[in-house]
Design a protein around this motif. Structure first.
Motif, PDB file in Angstrom:
ATOM      1  N   UNK A 106       0.793  -1.113   0.026  1.00 25.34           N
ATOM      2  CA  UNK A 106      -0.021   0.017  -0.045  1.00 25.34           C
ATOM      3  C   UNK A 106       0.883   1.166  -0.142  1.00 25.34           C
ATOM      4  N   UNK A 107       0.390   2.403  -0.429  1.00 26.04           N
ATOM      5  CA  UNK A 107       1.150   3.596  -0.524  1.00 26.04           C
ATOM      6  C   UNK A 107       1.408   4.093   0.694  1.00 26.04           C
ATOM      7  N   UNK A 108       2.666   4.477   1.127  1.00 20.53           N
ATOM      8  CA  UNK A 108       2.891   4.968   2.256  1.00 20.53           C
ATOM      9  C   UNK A 108       2.646   6.525   2.345  1.00 20.53           C
ATOM     10  N   UNK A 109       1.916   6.580   3.553  1.00 23.98           N
ATOM     11  CA  UNK A 109       1.467   8.115   3.644  1.00 23.98           C
ATOM     12  C   UNK A 109       2.535   9.086   3.789  1.00 23.98           C
ATOM     13  N   UNK A 110       2.452  10.236   3.409  1.00 22.72           N
ATOM     14  CA  UNK A 110       3.268  11.245   3.315  1.00 22.72           C
ATOM     15  C   UNK A 110       5.033  11.083   2.626  1.00 22.72           C
ATOM     16  N   UNK A 111       4.847   9.930   1.963  1.00 23.29           N
ATOM     17  CA  UNK A 111       6.067   9.613   1.476  1.00 23.29           C
ATOM     18  C   UNK A 111       5.968   9.265  -0.041  1.00 23.29           C
ATOM     19  N   UNK A 112       6.231  10.097  -1.065  1.00 25.57           N
ATOM     20  CA  UNK A 112       5.995   9.816  -2.419  1.00 25.57           C
ATOM     21  C   UNK A 112       6.519   8.806  -3.250  1.00 25.57           C
ATOM     22  N   UNK A 113       5.962   7.910  -3.770  1.00 23.60           N
ATOM     23  CA  UNK A 113       6.714   6.471  -4.081  1.00 23.60           C
ATOM     24  C   UNK A 113       6.900   5.658  -3.095  1.00 23.60           C
ATOM     25  N   UNK A 114       6.709   5.897  -1.876  1.00 29.06           N
ATOM     26  CA  UNK A 114       6.811   4.725  -0.892  1.00 29.06           C
ATOM     27  C   UNK A 114       5.759   3.927  -0.710  1.00 29.06           C
ATOM     28  N   UNK A 115       6.179   2.664   0.179  1.00 32.28           N
ATOM     29  CA  UNK A 115       5.027   1.673   0.227  1.00 32.28           C
ATOM     30  C   UNK A 115       5.319   1.289   1.670  1.00 32.28           C
ATOM     31  N   UNK A 116       4.479   0.290   1.982  1.00 34.77           N
ATOM     32  CA  UNK A 116       4.292  -0.353   3.144  1.00 34.77           C
ATOM     33  C   UNK A 116       3.640  -1.831   2.926  1.00 34.77           C
ATOM     34  N   UNK A 117       3.998  -2.732   3.611  1.00 34.12           N
ATOM     35  CA  UNK A 117       3.347  -3.975   3.475  1.00 34.12           C
ATOM     36  C   UNK A 117       2.287  -3.989   4.676  1.00 34.12           C
ATOM     37  N   UNK A 118       1.081  -4.622   4.353  1.00 29.85           N
ATOM     38  CA  UNK A 118      -0.080  -4.746   5.230  1.00 29.85           C
ATOM     39  C   UNK A 118      -0.633  -6.288   4.676  1.00 29.85           C
ATOM     40  N   UNK A 119      -1.171  -6.843   5.722  1.00 32.09           N
ATOM     41  CA  UNK A 119      -1.535  -8.250   5.438  1.00 32.09           C
ATOM     42  C   UNK A 119      -3.068  -8.073   4.942  1.00 32.09           C
ATOM     43  N   UNK A 120      -3.606  -8.861   4.186  1.00 28.60           N
ATOM     44  CA  UNK A 120      -4.855  -8.835   3.561  1.00 28.60           C
ATOM     45  C   UNK A 120      -5.879  -8.515   4.695  1.00 28.60           C
ATOM     46  N   UNK A 121      -5.756  -9.140   5.706  1.00 29.26           N
ATOM     47  CA  UNK A 121      -6.654  -8.705   6.779  1.00 29.26           C
ATOM     48  C   UNK A 121      -6.410  -7.423   7.420  1.00 29.26           C
ATOM     49  N   UNK A 122      -5.537  -6.698   7.427  1.00 26.56           N
ATOM     50  CA  UNK A 122      -5.314  -5.494   7.896  1.00 26.56           C
ATOM     51  C   UNK A 122      -6.068  -4.375   6.771  1.00 26.56           C
ATOM     52  N   UNK A 123      -5.733  -4.767   5.798  1.00 21.89           N
ATOM     53  CA  UNK A 123      -6.461  -3.963   4.599  1.00 21.89           C
ATOM     54  C   UNK A 123      -8.055  -4.284   4.448  1.00 21.89           C
ATOM     55  N   UNK A 124      -8.529  -5.494   4.585  1.00 22.41           N
ATOM     56  CA  UNK A 124      -9.910  -5.794   4.894  1.00 22.41           C
ATOM     57  C   UNK A 124     -10.270  -6.465   5.721  1.00 22.41           C
ATOM     58  N   UNK A 125     -10.429  -5.732   7.086  1.00 19.31           N
ATOM     59  CA  UNK A 125     -10.655  -6.207   8.355  1.00 19.31           C
ATOM     60  C   UNK A 125     -12.030  -6.966   8.586  1.00 19.31           C
ATOM     61  N   UNK A 126     -13.056  -6.390   7.769  1.00 18.47           N
ATOM     62  CA  UNK A 126     -14.480  -6.729   7.653  1.00 18.47           C
ATOM     63  C   UNK A 126     -14.793  -7.692   6.624  1.00 18.47           C
ATOM     64  N   UNK A 127     -13.796  -8.427   6.322  1.00 19.58           N
ATOM     65  CA  UNK A 127     -13.953  -9.360   5.185  1.00 19.58           C
ATOM     66  C   UNK A 127     -15.554 -10.075   5.351  1.00 19.58           C
ATOM     67  N   UNK A 128     -16.181 -10.010   4.094  1.00 15.66           N
ATOM     68  CA  UNK A 128     -17.831 -10.535   4.235  1.00 15.66           C
ATOM     69  C   UNK A 128     -17.497 -12.361   4.190  1.00 15.66           C
ATOM     70  N   UNK A 129     -16.442 -12.821   3.672  1.00 12.47           N
ATOM     71  CA  UNK A 129     -16.527 -14.194   3.595  1.00 12.47           C
ATOM     72  C   UNK A 129     -16.271 -15.043   4.881  1.00 12.47           C
ATOM     73  N   UNK A 130     -16.027 -14.137   5.853  1.00  8.24           N
ATOM     74  CA  UNK A 130     -15.992 -14.798   7.447  1.00  8.24           C
ATOM     75  C   UNK A 130     -17.314 -15.422   7.429  1.00  8.24           C
ATOM     76  N   UNK A 131     -18.415 -14.952   7.038  1.00  7.96           N
ATOM     77  CA  UNK A 131     -19.739 -15.326   7.332  1.00  7.96           C
ATOM     78  C   UNK A 131     -19.739 -16.782   6.878  1.00  7.96           C
ATOM     79  N   UNK A 132     -19.021 -17.183   6.249  1.00  5.52           N
ATOM     80  CA  UNK A 132     -19.068 -18.803   5.495  1.00  5.52           C
ATOM     81  C   UNK A 132     -18.081 -19.556   6.136  1.00  5.52           C
ATOM     82  N   UNK A 133     -17.439 -18.968   7.220  1.00  6.95           N
ATOM     83  CA  UNK A 133     -16.349 -20.130   7.726  1.00  6.95           C
ATOM     84  C   UNK A 133     -16.856 -20.282   9.056  1.00  6.95           C
ATOM     85  N   UNK A 134     -16.496 -21.686   9.414  1.00 13.56           N
ATOM     86  CA  UNK A 134     -16.747 -21.877  10.887  1.00 13.56           C
ATOM     87  C   UNK A 134     -16.263 -21.104  11.796  1.00 13.56           C
TER      88      UNK A 134
END
Length: 146
Positions: A106-134
């Motif tokens: 993901x783009x790093x805030x206040x750092x043009x051209x910079x980036x940060x690593x985030x997990x998919x869960x961090x980017x999408x903490x309310x993933x709808x598919x969780x409703x289909x998992x035990x």
């Protein structure tokens, strides 16, 4: 493999190979669980409805190879300025197959051209598919593929 500058550089190199010198371009790169890097680009097409995200080719190839994607990055050059784009909602859905721990750039805030690593869960903490998992956890690959 963890998202690192090597993966970002692979996406930039793919972009520069495919569209050398072009002020506006893009490409993607993914790490597979065996350390292999796959790269891809989108289609240029007059009909925008048939284009795909830059990442799709690499995701499809990973699936074809029966490998797990562990990290994904999409780079874009806009008016000559390099940016890192977080995965769109559709690409987040595609990555969900490989679980919440997939790292995305993901783009790093206040750092043009910079980036940060985030997990998919961090980017999408309310993933709808969780409703289909035990137990409300992240759905397994088997749940995703039916």
């Amino acid at each position: 493999m963890k998202l690192d500058q090597t993966l970002v550089d692979a996406a930039i190199a793919q972009m520069d190979r495919r569209w050398p010198g072009r002020a506006e371009a893009g490409a993607a790169a993914v790490y597979l669980d065996d350390g292999q890097i796959l790269t891809s680009v989108c289609f240029d097409n007059l009909n925008a409805g048939v284009t795909l995200c830059h990442e799709v080719g690499a995701y499809c190839q990973a699936y074809t190879l029966d490998r797990r994607v562990t990290a994904s990055v999409c780079v874009n050059r806009i008016a000559g300025r390099l940016t890192v784009l977080a995965p769109c909602g559709i690409c987040q859905e595609r990555l969900a197959l490989w679980g919440p721990g997939v790292e995305v750039a993901v783009a790093a805030p206040d750092e043009p051209g910079g980036w940060q690593a985030r997990t998919l869960a961090e980017v999408n903490p309310y993933y709808w598919g969780r409703q289909f998992a035990e137990g409300g956890g992240w759905p397994s690959a088997e749940v995703h593929t039916g």
